[in-house]
Design a protein around this motif. Structure first.
Motif, mmCIF file in Angstrom:
data_model
loop_
_atom_site.group_PDB
_atom_site.id
_atom_site.type_symbol
_atom_site.label_atom_id
_atom_site.label_comp_id
_atom_site.label_asym_id
_atom_site.label_seq_id
_atom_site.Cartn_x
_atom_site.Cartn_y
_atom_site.Cartn_z
ATOM 1 N N GLY A 257 -15.435 1.150 -27.086
ATOM 2 C CA GLY A 257 -14.787 2.452 -27.220
ATOM 3 C C GLY A 257 -15.758 3.607 -27.123
ATOM 4 N N LYS B 272 -5.592 6.496 -24.524
ATOM 5 C CA LYS B 272 -6.596 7.403 -25.096
ATOM 6 C C LYS B 272 -7.554 7.896 -24.014
ATOM 7 C CE LYS B 272 -6.421 5.307 -29.703
ATOM 8 N NZ LYS B 272 -7.142 4.468 -30.709
ATOM 9 N N PHE C 136 -4.531 -3.025 -25.396
ATOM 10 C CA PHE C 136 -5.282 -2.510 -24.258
ATOM 11 C C PHE C 136 -4.607 -1.273 -23.685
ATOM 12 C CE2 PHE C 136 -6.178 -2.920 -19.541
ATOM 13 C CZ PHE C 136 -7.444 -2.367 -19.613
ATOM 14 N N ASP D 213 -17.283 6.635 -25.928
ATOM 15 C CA ASP D 213 -16.822 7.697 -25.039
ATOM 16 C C ASP D 213 -17.938 8.276 -24.183
ATOM 17 O OD1 ASP D 213 -14.150 7.554 -25.560
ATOM 18 O OD2 ASP D 213 -14.151 9.080 -27.121
ATOM 19 N N TRP E 166 -16.793 -0.313 -22.192
ATOM 20 C CA TRP E 166 -15.986 0.683 -22.891
ATOM 21 C C TRP E 166 -14.837 0.026 -23.631
ATOM 22 C CZ3 TRP E 166 -10.802 1.710 -22.254
ATOM 23 C CH2 TRP E 166 -10.312 2.826 -22.948
ATOM 24 N N GLU E 167 -14.200 -0.968 -23.016
ATOM 25 C CA GLU E 167 -13.072 -1.650 -23.660
ATOM 26 C C GLU E 167 -13.509 -2.327 -24.943
ATOM 27 O OE1 GLU E 167 -10.473 -4.646 -24.963
ATOM 28 O OE2 GLU E 167 -12.314 -5.197 -23.892
ATOM 29 N N ASP F 36 -2.952 0.910 -25.332
ATOM 30 C CA ASP F 36 -3.285 2.018 -26.239
ATOM 31 C C ASP F 36 -4.654 2.600 -25.901
ATOM 32 O OD1 ASP F 36 -0.907 1.839 -27.611
ATOM 33 O OD2 ASP F 36 -1.718 0.587 -29.230
ATOM 34 N N LYS F 37 -5.598 1.728 -25.581
ATOM 35 C CA LYS F 37 -6.938 2.192 -25.217
ATOM 36 C C LYS F 37 -6.905 2.996 -23.922
ATOM 37 C CE LYS F 37 -9.387 -1.626 -27.493
ATOM 38 N NZ LYS F 37 -10.292 -2.801 -27.308
#
Length: 291
Positions: free
Chosen positions: A111, A156, A150, A113, A107-108, A152-153
């Protein structure tokens, strides 16, 4: 037995019970403590090949009330069990799972979802409160910029989870404590993530990285809702040992549990010199005495 006699016996039993509470006040505390003790099931990873139910039964027998899962995948679930089957097994042994470690490396990078959606579905089935990031690429912590990116991720992801009534937490090892200027990478991460994100502080790794844990509690009040409690072998710091047998002074931390925001302490031990089930019993009893 006549009703009048039954009533006298009942009153006498109630009186004795009340007296026992006065004589043995710690009994009530012990029951409460048991409700507050969990175990990270990674500790028993080598036992799962002998049967998942046997592991869960032994955990319950050892005095734990919570388990923290690990290794979930859409294809294989938890050790071959779907989240529903795992929940049924936990129910059978009067255990709950407030959190689990879910793999975030893919996922990192992408992204995607859909990965989060799968984790959310599993967590909700298990009635979990936390989805925990257990490990991430250590290179992220080599610069301030990459740590902030990271963060910021994670922010989210946290917003996505909050919509589903879940919280995100991050679990550390030692590499997050790399010094970047006047702060560690870990401090930068905490400061740049939303207050809604909690941290699962692995006390062993923090101590091994020579961090001042109490200072972390004071600086970032209420952010450490989950703990990993594993002790450090006195001879070989790279090894774990039973809580209370090693070199870490856990009582100094538990005294400030409220300051840290602690909700869920989990015993974890990654290697054993004695039978693992005997080991986790020892750790449970000792942690119950100081938590």
């Amino acid at each position: 037995m006549k009703a009048s006699n039954s009533r006298r016996v009942f009153i006498r039993q109630v009186g004795l019970a009340a007296a026992s509470v006065l004589v043995l006040p710690n009994l009530g505390c012990l029951v409460d403590d048991k409700k507050r003790i969990g175990i990270q099931l990674y500790s028993l990873r080598d036992e799962f090949s002998k049967g998942v139910e046997n592991v869960i039964a032994e955990v319950s027998k050892a005095g734990y009330s919570w388990v923290e899962g690990y290794g979930y995948s859409v294809k294989n679930g938890f050790w071959g069990l779907t989240p529903t089957q795992f929940k049924q097994l936990l129910d059978k042994y009067s255990l709950t799972s407030p959190s689990a470690h879910y793999e975030f490396s893919e996922w990192e990078k992408t992204g995607n979802d859909a990965i989060l959606d799968a984790y959310i579905a599993a967590a909700k089935t298990l009635q979990q409160k936390y989805i925990v990031v257990p490990f991430i690429n250590p290179q992220i912590f080599n610069s301030v910029e990459s740590v902030k990116a990271f963060a910021d991720k994670l922010n989210k992801a946290s917003k996505r989870l909050e919509k589903e009534g879940l919280k995100l937490a991050y679990h550390n090892h030692d590499f997050e404590f790399k010094q970047l200027g006047d702060k560690t990478a870990y401090e930068i991460l905490v400061e740049n993530t939303l207050p809604s994100i909690d941290f699962e502080l692995d006390l062993y790794w923090a101590v091994r990285a020579k961090q001042d844990v109490l200072k972390l509690f004071k600086t970032y009040k209420g952010r450490f809702a989950l703990w990993h409690v594993k002790d450090m072998d006195k001879v070989n710091p790279q090894k774990n040992t039973e809580v209370g047998s090693g070199s870490i002074n856990f009582e100094s931390f538990t005294k400030e549990a409220k300051l840290s925001g602690l909700k869920y302490p989990f015993v974890e031990q990654e290697n054993f010199d004695i039978n693992p089930y005997e080991s986790i019993k020892i750790s449970a009893k000792r942690l119950q005495n100081i938590i």
